[in-house]
Write a protein that holds these residues in place. Structure first.
Motif, PDB file in Angstrom:
ATOM      1  N   TYR A   1       0.951  -0.959   0.032  1.00  0.00           N
ATOM      2  CA  TYR A   1      -0.291   0.016  -0.105  1.00  0.00           C
ATOM      3  C   TYR A   1       0.900   1.381   0.211  1.00  0.00           C
ATOM      4  O   TYR A   1       0.543   2.292  -0.684  1.00  0.00           O
ATOM      5  CB  TYR A   1      -0.954  -0.008   1.281  1.00  0.00           C
ATOM      6  N   ALA A   2       1.908   1.101   0.789  1.00  0.00           N
ATOM      7  CA  ALA A   2       2.862   2.549   1.036  1.00  0.00           C
ATOM      8  C   ALA A   2       3.518   2.577  -0.508  1.00  0.00           C
ATOM      9  O   ALA A   2       3.909   3.684  -0.987  1.00  0.00           O
ATOM     10  CB  ALA A   2       3.844   2.253   2.040  1.00  0.00           C
ATOM     11  N   LEU A   3       4.085   1.391  -1.147  1.00  0.00           N
ATOM     12  CA  LEU A   3       4.587   1.469  -2.481  1.00  0.00           C
ATOM     13  C   LEU A   3       3.572   2.288  -3.624  1.00  0.00           C
ATOM     14  O   LEU A   3       3.923   3.202  -4.294  1.00  0.00           O
ATOM     15  CB  LEU A   3       4.762   0.174  -3.000  1.00  0.00           C
ATOM     16  N   TYR A   4       2.426   1.765  -3.508  1.00  0.00           N
ATOM     17  CA  TYR A   4       1.434   2.541  -4.552  1.00  0.00           C
ATOM     18  C   TYR A   4       1.057   3.863  -4.185  1.00  0.00           C
ATOM     19  O   TYR A   4       1.164   4.781  -5.094  1.00  0.00           O
ATOM     20  CB  TYR A   4       0.059   1.779  -4.262  1.00  0.00           C
ATOM     21  N   SER A   5       1.025   4.298  -2.803  1.00  0.00           N
ATOM     22  CA  SER A   5       0.784   5.602  -2.576  1.00  0.00           C
ATOM     23  C   SER A   5       2.292   6.672  -2.948  1.00  0.00           C
ATOM     24  O   SER A   5       1.947   7.710  -3.530  1.00  0.00           O
ATOM     25  CB  SER A   5       0.453   5.969  -1.093  1.00  0.00           C
ATOM     26  N   GLY A   6       3.164   5.982  -2.711  1.00  0.00           N
ATOM     27  CA  GLY A   6       4.376   6.701  -3.116  1.00  0.00           C
ATOM     28  C   GLY A   6       4.534   6.870  -4.723  1.00  0.00           C
ATOM     29  O   GLY A   6       5.356   7.786  -4.886  1.00  0.00           O
ATOM     30  N   SER A   7       4.090   5.975  -5.379  1.00  0.00           N
ATOM     31  CA  SER A   7       4.152   6.165  -6.702  1.00  0.00           C
ATOM     32  C   SER A   7       3.752   7.354  -7.322  1.00  0.00           C
ATOM     33  O   SER A   7       3.912   7.805  -8.428  1.00  0.00           O
ATOM     34  CB  SER A   7       3.643   4.843  -7.535  1.00  0.00           C
ATOM     35  N   TYR A   8       2.608   8.045  -6.732  1.00  0.00           N
ATOM     36  CA  TYR A   8       1.993   9.104  -7.227  1.00  0.00           C
ATOM     37  C   TYR A   8       3.107  10.351  -7.244  1.00  0.00           C
ATOM     38  O   TYR A   8       2.813  11.506  -7.944  1.00  0.00           O
ATOM     39  CB  TYR A   8       0.672   9.217  -6.538  1.00  0.00           C
ATOM     40  N   ILE A   9       3.946  10.399  -6.202  1.00  0.00           N
ATOM     41  CA  ILE A   9       5.034  11.491  -5.964  1.00  0.00           C
ATOM     42  C   ILE A   9       5.768  11.361  -7.385  1.00  0.00           C
ATOM     43  O   ILE A   9       5.940  12.492  -8.000  1.00  0.00           O
ATOM     44  CB  ILE A   9       5.951  11.166  -4.871  1.00  0.00           C
TER      45      ILE A   9
END
Length: 450
Positions: free
Chosen positions: A81-89
């Motif tokens: 989940y953290a990887l996915y959210s971080g990908s938007y940066i």
């Protein structure tokens, strides 16, 4: 009775907070429309990738949890989940969606496993007469994550409505989701968990890869699972329409966050209210199921009817150049109320689905597989729905598809409800092969051999 660490309710509360921090934050991000981006195409394609892998690992998730246990599977899954959210940066700075789409596919793997573990804990740990209450407790804590996640974009973008979420919002999501992953390690080994009547929550036989593979295949010829399949398929299909075509298309960024505070808040109210019916001992379990079915039926027909009225008000496809702000009460009130009612309906639908599955058995391993099947088929529908959004299928056609799919799910949903028995097979009395089951040793996982 006060909460004790090894008490079943304590464990449900812990997994609720894991989901508060991981899928709860994901829901908040998704609820802003397009993953918080002005152009929803990248978010829709990422969700298609996510739900495509979720289909496979949702179905396999129950077997994986049975083999490796709940703590480490949830711990590892949380970081996806953290990887996915971080990908938007990365997307914010490069405009390239490839990393976000790949992160979505990886999240589908983690989410399938996490939700299988969560569902097994939620529906197999309580006593039969407590399942509605435990589902409600989980749903309230989990959706509190959506409420908090709605506050973040609302507050951070309050004076800077740029059209897409800022890096600061995405970083906040990443931090919270990493905390959720570590919280998975706080779960107790199932072998040590007891209900408030002193009984063990785990009384099943050890398993292995071959047995799990065979039992997964059996799900696809199980009449009850096939009866639930249309309900499973439909249960996440409506998110694309609600998140992108109502919240994402009609409102500016800060108002999307504002709306999600109440959307996820309504989920908490809906789950809590329905629990009083689902655990009401004055009615037989079948009667409770039939009444809950009626409530869900009426609620969703009202929601889709209201959505059609909203579409007729904005026939261009709900896409506004002058997006609505929550302060413009004359324009905002009706669409916001409808969106909040969508959240209420979702909670009724999901709580009812979990309760039905929990009413079919008390066996941890079997319920892990049932929940995995539910989440896998749910994700199959979600993958198609998000791709419809990515392909810019008209809003009216998406609305029609949602309403028709709900109608198709009604007969088979009622069939399964009608098959519900007053009491599931008692744990420890007999299993699928007719033999008596045995209690776990000190291993954590349902599938670890001694």
């Amino acid at each position: 009775m006060g909460l004790r660490y090894y008490n079943a309710l304590t464990q449900v509360i812990i997994v609720g907070f894991v989901c508060f921090l991981c899928p709860g934050m994901f829901n908040a991000l998704n609820g802003t429309g397009g993953g918080g981006q002005l152009d929803p195409t990248a978010g829709n394609n990422a969700n298609t990738a996510l739900y495509s892998t979720f289909v496979v690992f949702g179905v396999l998730g129950g077997a994986i949890v049975n083999l490796f246990g709940v703590r480490w599977t949830i711990f590892g899954s949380g970081f996806t989940y953290a990887l996915y959210s971080g990908s938007y940066i990365y997307l914010n700075h490069t405009g390239k969606s490839s990393f976000t789409i790949a992160a979505g596919a990886i999240l589908g793997v983690g989410a399938g496993i996490l939700w299988a573990a969560q569902g097994m804990i939620m529906v197999s740990y309580p006593r039969e007469e407590q399942k509605g209450r435990y589902i409600a407790w989980f749903w309230i804590i989990f959706n509190l994550g959506g409420v908090v996640g709605g506050i973040l974009p609302f507050a951070i973008n309050y004076n800077s409505d740029t059209g897409s979420l800022s890096d600061g919002v995405y970083i906040a999501f990443v931090v919270l989701e990493c905390m959720g992953a570590f919280m998975g390690l706080a779960l107790a080994p199932p072998a040590k968990v007891t209900r408030d009547d002193g009984s063990s929550v785990v009384l099943v036989k050890y398993t292995n890869v071959g047995k799990e593979a065979m039992e997964i295949l059996k799900l696809f010829i199980n009449p009850l699972m096939l009866g639930l399949l249309p309900m499973c398929f439909t249960s996440n299909f409506f998110y694309t329409y609600q998140f992108d075509d109502i919240n994402g298309a009609l409102f500016n960024v800060r108002t999307r966050g504002f709306n999600n505070i109440f959307y996820w808040g309504a989920q908490m109210v809906g789950a809590y209210a329905l629990s009083f019916l689902l655990d009401n001992a004055r009615f037989s379990r079948k009667k409770r199921g039939v009444i809950a079915f009626g409530i869900v039926f009426v609620a969703f027909n009202c929601i889709w009817g209201g959505s059609l009225a909203l579409h007729n008000k904005y026939p261009s496809g709900l896409e506004l150049t002058d997006r609505i702000d929550f302060k413009d009460s004359s324009r905002a009130a009706g669409p916001i109320i409808l969106y909040v009612l969508c959240g209420l309906g979702d909670a009724l639908y999901q709580s009812f689905a979990y309760w039905i599955i929990g009413a079919l058995s008390n066996d941890n391993q079997l319920l892990a597989r049932y929940i995995g099947f539910y989440k896998g088929m749910q994700s199959f529908g979600g993958a198609i729905a998000w791709q419809l959004g990515a392909k810019h299928v008209t809003v009216l056609n998406q609305l029609i598809a949602n309403w028709v799919l709900f109608g198709i799910s009604v007969p088979s949903m009622l069939y399964v409800v009608w098959r519900i028995q007053e009491h599931s097979e008692p744990i420890g009395v007999g299993k699928e092969d007719g033999s008596e089951s045995e209690q776990y040793g000190e291993k954590e996982g349902a599938g670890q051999r001694a």
